[in-house]
Design a protein around this motif. Structure first.
Motif, short mmCIF file in Angstrom:
data_model
loop_
_atom_site.label_atom_id
_atom_site.label_comp_id
_atom_site.label_asym_id
_atom_site.label_seq_id
_atom_site.Cartn_x
_atom_site.Cartn_y
_atom_site.Cartn_z
N UNK A 16 0.82 -1.21 0.00
CA UNK A 16 0.00 0.00 0.00
C UNK A 16 0.85 1.26 0.00
N UNK A 17 2.02 1.20 0.67
CA UNK A 17 2.86 2.40 0.76
C UNK A 17 4.07 2.31 -0.17
N UNK A 18 4.13 1.27 -0.98
CA UNK A 18 5.21 1.14 -1.95
C UNK A 18 4.64 1.12 -3.36
N UNK A 19 5.14 0.24 -4.21
CA UNK A 19 4.63 0.12 -5.57
C UNK A 19 3.67 -1.06 -5.69
N UNK A 20 2.87 -1.09 -6.76
CA UNK A 20 1.88 -2.17 -6.91
C UNK A 20 2.55 -3.54 -6.96
N UNK A 21 1.91 -4.51 -6.33
CA UNK A 21 2.48 -5.85 -6.22
C UNK A 21 2.67 -6.49 -7.59
N UNK A 22 1.93 -6.07 -8.62
CA UNK A 22 2.09 -6.67 -9.94
C UNK A 22 3.45 -6.36 -10.56
N UNK A 23 4.17 -5.39 -10.01
CA UNK A 23 5.52 -5.10 -10.49
C UNK A 23 6.58 -5.92 -9.77
N UNK A 24 6.16 -6.83 -8.93
CA UNK A 24 7.11 -7.69 -8.20
C UNK A 24 7.53 -8.86 -9.08
N UNK A 25 8.16 -8.51 -10.21
CA UNK A 25 8.70 -9.47 -11.16
C UNK A 25 10.09 -8.95 -11.58
N UNK A 26 10.85 -9.79 -12.25
CA UNK A 26 12.17 -9.35 -12.70
C UNK A 26 12.06 -8.14 -13.61
N UNK A 27 11.20 -8.21 -14.61
CA UNK A 27 11.06 -7.08 -15.53
C UNK A 27 10.45 -5.89 -14.82
N UNK A 28 9.51 -6.12 -13.90
CA UNK A 28 8.91 -5.01 -13.17
C UNK A 28 9.92 -4.25 -12.35
N UNK A 29 10.82 -4.98 -11.69
CA UNK A 29 11.84 -4.30 -10.87
C UNK A 29 12.88 -3.61 -11.74
N UNK A 30 13.14 -4.14 -12.94
CA UNK A 30 14.02 -3.43 -13.87
C UNK A 30 13.40 -2.11 -14.28
N UNK A 31 12.08 -2.10 -14.48
CA UNK A 31 11.40 -0.86 -14.84
C UNK A 31 11.38 0.13 -13.68
N UNK A 32 11.23 -0.37 -12.46
CA UNK A 32 11.30 0.50 -11.29
C UNK A 32 12.69 1.11 -11.18
N UNK A 33 13.70 0.31 -11.44
CA UNK A 33 15.10 0.77 -11.30
C UNK A 33 15.46 1.82 -12.34
N UNK A 34 15.07 1.60 -13.60
CA UNK A 34 15.57 2.50 -14.64
C UNK A 34 14.55 2.89 -15.70
N UNK A 35 13.29 2.55 -15.48
CA UNK A 35 12.24 3.01 -16.38
C UNK A 35 11.87 2.03 -17.47
N UNK A 36 12.79 1.16 -17.85
CA UNK A 36 12.56 0.21 -18.95
C UNK A 36 13.27 -1.09 -18.63
N UNK A 37 12.91 -2.20 -19.30
CA UNK A 37 13.66 -3.44 -19.09
C UNK A 37 15.11 -3.30 -19.51
N UNK A 38 15.98 -4.08 -18.89
CA UNK A 38 17.41 -3.97 -19.15
C UNK A 38 17.78 -4.55 -20.52
N UNK A 39 17.29 -5.73 -20.84
CA UNK A 39 17.65 -6.41 -22.09
C UNK A 39 16.73 -5.95 -23.21
#
Length: 445
Positions: free
Chosen positions: A297-320
């Motif tokens: 609730x106080x962080x980001x949506x749980x649907x972003x709790x994936x490898x690609x989701x965390x890459x997008x959180x880190x830098x806006x887009x997937x790494x590969x």
């Protein structure tokens, strides 16, 4: 026709005059043993690996310019040791992890995680020389600490090992924290700069996160306690004002507002960071961001709790991605790696929106110089008794537009930051409740 020396028009096509060898900031970019910044960084705990990456075989890694071997023995101990065996310098990346310690492949010397010699099987037992070597010779080793899926290490003087810092972000109720890493092929300073650069999100990330990120907003910068550097951006979104706070605690701990859960359209009081993150220098030309993605609730949506989701959180887009796609839609990795392995700091032209960068770099230089003169640097634990409060956050309040909207937004930012700072003497739930209550009152006025 030739230019007259009295002409005042700016020069055009000046490429020829801007060639030459790059001149990076030699103090802050060099991180190896014996360098000013390398010695400074060695006074702190740094994440060096994901726990899940430690397998049955040793791993050769680089941290702060040193080649090291990371392993886990049969008892569960995690070791971080120098690459080369002190006997005949064979590489322990080819060693065998045993029930206790790691055994060299060449002559079978066995080492504990603290570097002590447990066994020298290639020599007859009972020899005085062997006993003396076993007592006096050590494999270089560093202490480690495994915490919530991240492996931390301390590479400094053993007599100065600091207490492992505990940030309030670890204790937010119902927050799911998932470890991740993001590699960068460039100097650590180029990656760290972005956290106190709120202007870049309006340009680099305007199509990657929520629409509100495309608004530049009113920016303010704060330097507190000699260790904490904050950059806030107050954006107008309709009848609301969105105050997003990014935070750096020296040397390399970073937090921010959320990446995807906030767009400025809904009221929010002290939402917390998308990540809890460190930028760890591997050597002068590589670094890795080790972090937890924060979901709830106080962080980001749980649907972003994936490898690609965390890459997008880190830098806006997937790494590969394909190179052409990276050109069309660059993220942080393209921005910072595009500066070169170590950027040419002598050709930077820093302005008012870069004040956060100039403030923290100046302080880093001061701390490096002080250490060279024998003064140990402050620790994050100096910021709090037991728990270190952090400020990376999102707040969205009602704020109808005014004739001098910039002034109104700046005034609101000042009020919000004063409320957030007012909780610094409190911890945990008591602090949150006070901040949220006061922000709610401000919203209702």
């Amino acid at each position: 026709m030739p230019r007259n020396h009295t002409d005042t028009a700016p020069l055009r096509f000046t490429g020829y005059t801007q060639t030459g060898d790059p001149q990076p900031d030699e103090i802050l970019t060099r991180v190896g043993p014996g360098t000013p910044c390398g010695e400074y960084l060695r006074r702190y705990w740094h994440p060096i690996a994901l726990e899940e990456d430690i397998g049955e075989l040793p791993s050769l890694i680089t941290v702060l310019g040193e080649e090291l071997v990371l392993f886990r023995d049969g008892s569960g101990q995690v070791g971080l040791v120098h690459k080369n065996c002190p006997h005949r310098r064979a590489s322990l990346e080819f060693g065998k992890c045993e029930d206790r310690g790691i055994r060299c492949c060449y002559h079978g010397w066995l080492f504990d995680v603290d570097g002590s010699i447990l066994d020298i099987p290639s020599e007859p037992p009972g020899l005085a020389l062997v006993d003396r070597v076993q007592r006096s010779v050590r494999l270089g080793a560093y202490p480690t600490h495994v915490f919530r899926g991240l492996v931390f290490a301390y590479l400094g003087p053993p007599e100065l090992i600091p207490e492992f810092p505990h940030y309030d972000a670890y204790d937010i109720p119902d927050m799911v924290m998932t470890p991740y890493k993001a590699p960068f092929n460039c100097n650590w300073l180029q990656v760290l700069d972005a956290i106190v650069d709120p202007a870049h999100t309006a340009f680099l990330h305007h199509d990657q996160f929520t629409d509100g990120f495309g608004v530049l907003g009113e920016m303010e910068f704060y330097a507190r306690e000699g260790q904490r550097y904050l950059g806030s951006a107050t954006r107008r979104v309709g009848d609301n004002a969105w105050i997003r706070v990014n935070e750096l605690i020296l040397p390399n701990f970073t937090q921010s507002g959320a990446a995807f859960s906030t767009d400025g359209t809904k009221t929010k009081f002290f939402g917390r960071s998308a990540f809890t993150r460190w930028v760890t220098p591997l050597d002068d030309e590589r670094c890795t961001a080790f972090a937890w993605g924060n979901f709830g609730e106080r962080g980001d949506p749980i649907e972003y709790n994936t490898k690609e989701g965390m890459e997008c959180i880190e830098q806006g887009v997937p790494i590969e991605r394909e190179y052409a796609e990276a050109q069309r839609n660059p993220g942080d990795v393209e921005a910072v790696e595009g500066m070169g392995a170590i950027t040419d700091h002598s050709r930077e032209n820093l302005l008012t929106s870069d004040r956060g960068i100039t403030l923290y770099r100046k302080r880093l230089r001061e701390l490096c110089a002080a250490l060279e003169n024998g003064q140990e640097p402050p620790q994050p634990n100096d910021l709090g008794a037991g728990v270190i409060n952090t400020h990376g956050s999102d707040t969205v309040l009602r704020c109808p537009a005014s004739d001098d909207d910039g002034a109104s937004l700046r005034a609101l930012n000042d009020r919000v930051m004063e409320i957030i700072f007012s909780g610094d003497d409190l911890i945990a739930r008591e602090r949150d409740e006070q901040i949220i209550s006061r922000l709610s009152e401000l919203n209702n006025h």
